[in-house]
Scaffold this motif. Sequence first.
Motif, PDB file in Angstrom:
ATOM      1  N   PRO A   1      11.077  -2.674  -3.998  1.00 57.44           N
ATOM      2  CA  PRO A   1      11.008  -2.950  -2.559  1.00 57.44           C
ATOM      3  C   PRO A   1       9.680  -3.541  -2.088  1.00 57.44           C
ATOM      4  CG  PRO A   1      10.763  -0.601  -2.967  1.00 57.44           C
ATOM      5  CD  PRO A   1      11.110  -1.225  -4.284  1.00 57.44           C
ATOM      6  N   ASN A   2       8.616  -3.329  -2.839  1.00 56.11           N
ATOM      7  CA  ASN A   2       7.291  -3.747  -2.380  1.00 56.11           C
ATOM      8  C   ASN A   2       6.637  -4.623  -3.438  1.00 56.11           C
ATOM      9  OD1 ASN A   2       7.422  -1.788  -0.055  1.00 56.11           O
ATOM     10  ND2 ASN A   2       7.415  -0.320  -1.766  1.00 56.11           N
ATOM     11  N   VAL A   3       6.582  -5.910  -3.153  1.00 54.89           N
ATOM     12  CA  VAL A   3       6.087  -6.865  -4.155  1.00 54.89           C
ATOM     13  C   VAL A   3       5.215  -7.907  -3.478  1.00 54.89           C
ATOM     14  CG1 VAL A   3       6.707  -8.563  -5.911  1.00 54.89           C
ATOM     15  CG2 VAL A   3       8.168  -6.567  -5.563  1.00 54.89           C
ATOM     16  N   ARG A   4       4.096  -8.203  -4.113  1.00 51.38           N
ATOM     17  CA  ARG A   4       3.253  -9.306  -3.673  1.00 51.38           C
ATOM     18  C   ARG A   4       2.891 -10.134  -4.895  1.00 51.38           C
ATOM     19  NH1 ARG A   4      -2.239 -11.004  -3.143  1.00 51.38           N
ATOM     20  NH2 ARG A   4      -2.721  -9.474  -4.771  1.00 51.38           N
ATOM     21  N   THR A   5       3.059 -11.474  -4.800  1.00 50.61           N
ATOM     22  CA  THR A   5       2.615 -12.370  -5.867  1.00 50.61           C
ATOM     23  C   THR A   5       1.704 -13.434  -5.264  1.00 50.61           C
ATOM     24  OG1 THR A   5       4.483 -13.920  -5.691  1.00 50.61           O
ATOM     25  CG2 THR A   5       4.771 -12.001  -7.119  1.00 50.61           C
ATOM     26  N   ARG A   6       0.644 -13.746  -5.976  1.00 52.92           N
ATOM     27  CA  ARG A   6      -0.309 -14.757  -5.530  1.00 52.92           C
ATOM     28  C   ARG A   6      -0.693 -15.629  -6.715  1.00 52.92           C
ATOM     29  NH1 ARG A   6       1.190 -13.159  -1.429  1.00 52.92           N
ATOM     30  NH2 ARG A   6       0.071 -12.336   0.383  1.00 52.92           N
ATOM     31  N   ASP A   7      -0.702 -16.940  -6.496  1.00 54.01           N
ATOM     32  CA  ASP A   7      -1.115 -17.867  -7.546  1.00 54.01           C
ATOM     33  C   ASP A   7      -2.186 -18.805  -7.036  1.00 54.01           C
ATOM     34  OD1 ASP A   7       0.359 -17.736 -10.207  1.00 54.01           O
ATOM     35  OD2 ASP A   7       2.005 -17.476  -8.789  1.00 54.01           O
TER      36      ASP A   7
ATOM     37  N   ASP B   1      10.643   9.200 -12.370  1.00 50.27           N
ATOM     38  CA  ASP B   1      11.930   8.929 -13.034  1.00 50.27           C
ATOM     39  C   ASP B   1      12.144   7.450 -13.334  1.00 50.27           C
ATOM     40  OD1 ASP B   1      12.352   7.926 -10.525  1.00 50.27           O
ATOM     41  OD2 ASP B   1      14.122   9.144 -10.074  1.00 50.27           O
ATOM     42  N   GLY B   2      11.089   6.641 -13.146  1.00 48.88           N
ATOM     43  CA  GLY B   2      11.151   5.248 -13.580  1.00 48.88           C
ATOM     44  C   GLY B   2      11.580   4.245 -12.540  1.00 48.88           C
ATOM     45  N   GLU B   3      11.634   4.629 -11.269  1.00 49.56           N
ATOM     46  CA  GLU B   3      11.991   3.667 -10.233  1.00 49.56           C
ATOM     47  C   GLU B   3      10.753   2.872  -9.829  1.00 49.56           C
ATOM     48  OE1 GLU B   3      13.493   3.486  -5.577  1.00 49.56           O
ATOM     49  OE2 GLU B   3      13.419   5.404  -6.641  1.00 49.56           O
ATOM     50  N   LEU B   4      10.845   1.559  -9.934  1.00 49.51           N
ATOM     51  CA  LEU B   4       9.723   0.710  -9.518  1.00 49.51           C
ATOM     52  C   LEU B   4       9.558   0.775  -8.005  1.00 49.51           C
ATOM     53  CD1 LEU B   4      10.296  -2.507 -11.697  1.00 49.51           C
ATOM     54  CD2 LEU B   4       8.726  -0.614 -12.142  1.00 49.51           C
ATOM     55  N   VAL B   5       8.319   0.987  -7.552  1.00 49.68           N
ATOM     56  CA  VAL B   5       8.069   1.066  -6.110  1.00 49.68           C
ATOM     57  C   VAL B   5       7.075   0.024  -5.642  1.00 49.68           C
ATOM     58  CG1 VAL B   5       8.723   3.485  -5.875  1.00 49.68           C
ATOM     59  CG2 VAL B   5       6.362   2.904  -6.507  1.00 49.68           C
ATOM     60  N   ALA B   6       6.291  -0.569  -6.549  1.00 49.88           N
ATOM     61  CA  ALA B   6       5.320  -1.576  -6.125  1.00 49.88           C
ATOM     62  C   ALA B   6       4.917  -2.447  -7.304  1.00 49.88           C
ATOM     63  CB  ALA B   6       4.084  -0.913  -5.520  1.00 49.88           C
ATOM     64  N   ILE B   7       4.825  -3.759  -7.050  1.00 50.09           N
ATOM     65  CA  ILE B   7       4.315  -4.722  -8.032  1.00 50.09           C
ATOM     66  C   ILE B   7       3.335  -5.639  -7.322  1.00 50.09           C
ATOM     67  CG2 ILE B   7       4.845  -6.565  -9.655  1.00 50.09           C
ATOM     68  CD1 ILE B   7       7.646  -5.433  -9.945  1.00 50.09           C
TER      69      ILE B   7
ATOM     70  N   ASP C   1       0.826  -1.209   0.000  1.00 54.02           N
ATOM     71  CA  ASP C   1       0.000   0.000   0.000  1.00 54.02           C
ATOM     72  C   ASP C   1       0.858   1.256   0.000  1.00 54.02           C
ATOM     73  OD1 ASP C   1      -2.291  -1.527  -0.002  1.00 54.02           O
ATOM     74  OD2 ASP C   1      -2.500  -1.516   2.181  1.00 54.02           O
ATOM     75  N   ALA C   2       1.910   1.236   0.817  1.00 52.16           N
ATOM     76  CA  ALA C   2       2.799   2.402   0.863  1.00 52.16           C
ATOM     77  C   ALA C   2       3.515   2.588  -0.468  1.00 52.16           C
ATOM     78  CB  ALA C   2       3.816   2.234   1.994  1.00 52.16           C
ATOM     79  N   GLY C   3       3.864   1.482  -1.108  1.00 50.76           N
ATOM     80  CA  GLY C   3       4.533   1.580  -2.395  1.00 50.76           C
ATOM     81  C   GLY C   3       3.656   2.238  -3.442  1.00 50.76           C
TER      82      GLY C   3
END
Length: 735
Positions: A324-330, A289-295, A159-161
């Motif tokens: 830094p902030n990633v969640r994956t669910r399958d 500037d293109g920095e990934l912050v959440a996926i 959420d913060a990302g």
Amino acid sequence: MTADSLPLIGAGLDRVDAPLKVTGSAHYPNDFGYPGMVHAALVRATIAAGRISAIDTSQAQAAPGVLTVITHLTAPRLERGPMTLLGPSPPAPLQDDRILHYGQHVAIVVADTAEQARHAASLVRVEYETAKALLDLDDPRAEVLTDPWSLDTDRGDLDAGFAAADVVVEGTYTTPDNTNNPLGLMSTIALWHGDSVTVHDSTQWPHNVRTSLAQIFKVPESGIRVLAPYVGGGFGAGLRMWPHVILTVLAARELGRPVKLVLTRPEMFTSVGHRPNSVMRFKIGATRDGELVAIDADGVSSVAMEDDDYEPVSLCAAVSYACPNVRTRDRQVRLNIPCPGSMRAPAEGQGNFALESAIDELAHKLGMDPLELRLRNFAEVDPLSGLPWSSNALRECYRQGAERFGWSRRSPEPGSMREGRRLVGYGLAAVSYPAYQVPCQARASLHRDGSAFVRSAATDIGTGTYTVMTQLVAELLGLPTSRVRFDLGDSDMPYSPQAGGSGLTGALGNAVHAACRRLLREFLDLVGDDADSPLRGAGLGDVTVSEGCIHRIGAPDQGEAYTDILARHGLEGLSADGRSIPPQSEELGMAIAGAFGAKFVEVRIDPDLGLLRVARVVSAIDGGRILNEKTATSQITGGTVGGISQAMFEDTATDRETGRIANATFGDYLIPVNADVPDMDVIFVGGPDRATPVGTKGVGEVGLVGLAAAIANAVHHATGRRIRSLPITIDQLLL
């Protein structure tokens, strides 16, 4: 320069098995025969769900040449096969009256000839009580499995990302069922000798077939021999032991005669697995500037009613970029479908399409070059563990691939590049494939005539295992390749894992390395206190090998030939066993790296007809140490064709009412032909991986991954249309 005088490791030697193959002397499972051998044919269900209410075999039993018809009413009780490295075995066949998918085996017929067996199979009459089949991922009645192998990931504060993101993209990406379709029809021959059985099978894993049959038929593993010296392709179809193999062995035991079963092409679509369909929902946030912050990535794929094959299609989102902030669910949804199985680049083939399409969408929304966005988010360390990579040349893949392709000529605006009336698009995808190695064993022997014989129960499914292992043995023992014989495909040989997951070359190569080093130690031990040997007292660190001799490092005149050592001690030969153990990140203090790569694609599109053509592909690959550049290039080339096929052609079409596969022939299931295959350029970058002695990382799967996304991204660049479902078809491109 002859092949024997070339530098061995990395040299593009021709395949050592090529003469046998081009002369028709290489024996595939289908080529074997035995006196008294009879032939089997399958009867398959014509509904997707329900029960058999009646089955009449009388006409089949009375047909000419028929020896037996086995159904669920006459088959013995069989235990399900064991848990394997790839999960549980598929369910045993003919155990009850339930029908779980269209094409399920409901009987096996054996007759004197294959034609008689097929005719008799058509005479078996089956009546069904039909149930409403579950065939759709969105069917609310279907059972949903959540993270069955505990591979979901969650790091940071999602959420913060997203709250910190200046730009967010979201998309849903779908891929259909694909079917492996190796050219060689899969076949099995079974021959019992009392309580022992010999099986010729189109398998990518002889030891798995042996172990599975032992449990199912209550026979010691020592009483089962599985032979697969040559396999007519597989692409993952031969990784599991399928029910038709069990039925062939069962029929041979019942009749006391050799039985041969060759699947038809339509049977291949329902009997030996397929790439499961998937729906993937991705949400990605980045700063200006293109920095990934959440996926945030969710994947849903299909699985059969009583199977446990698992492909975590969203997992690639957790390991591909520094975020830094990633969640994956399958999740998996149980459907009335044939058992899925691995197909070249399982999970990554689907997941990379979603991830790399979403990254491209993000680059477009940011107004940033897609290559620059990927470079800015390169994972300097493993995103999951935080450990440094054992090797990672992805940056160099980007650089060399872009230079070779001419990426700098790309005009950023979609639809801005043309050649005549055709739209031109450039697309890119980053690629990774996880490291996979399991224990393996090999045995090396050196004979008095100066020849070496090394063997392991691996398979060569066309990848070049015979060749690269011959090269490796030749270099390790200092012999010309003509004096080395490498053998495989026999479960009586030392244990080998499957030819799959891009892991066999590493596991087997390291086992061969260990066996050859131990064999050298055996020779040094033999002369350790030999006053007549210039090698007296030498250890492995003191010597090197060349031209059939062991000699002290830097002193070629202080050594002697293997043959002289054996002759002086009255021995016909020496042998040694070696084994490889998978490297552990914790022990090495680094993340074990798989293969990396970058795929660059140029497409041409006729805007009036919606015709899509791939004009060029450049694949820049970090596969660790390349043992044979020719066979490795062939692997990437073949994978590229498979990726084009996934992107533009393949779709196993299932009728949503009956569960019947509607295109289960090569006349209807589309795959590329020569005219669809473009110019392909392959570059290998990087060097040996630090985690293992041989330093390979595998190139089998990484060749396919990324092509679908790169093509879809190129289509967007050419047309402005974002394609989120495969395959890309004409109707999607009509402008």
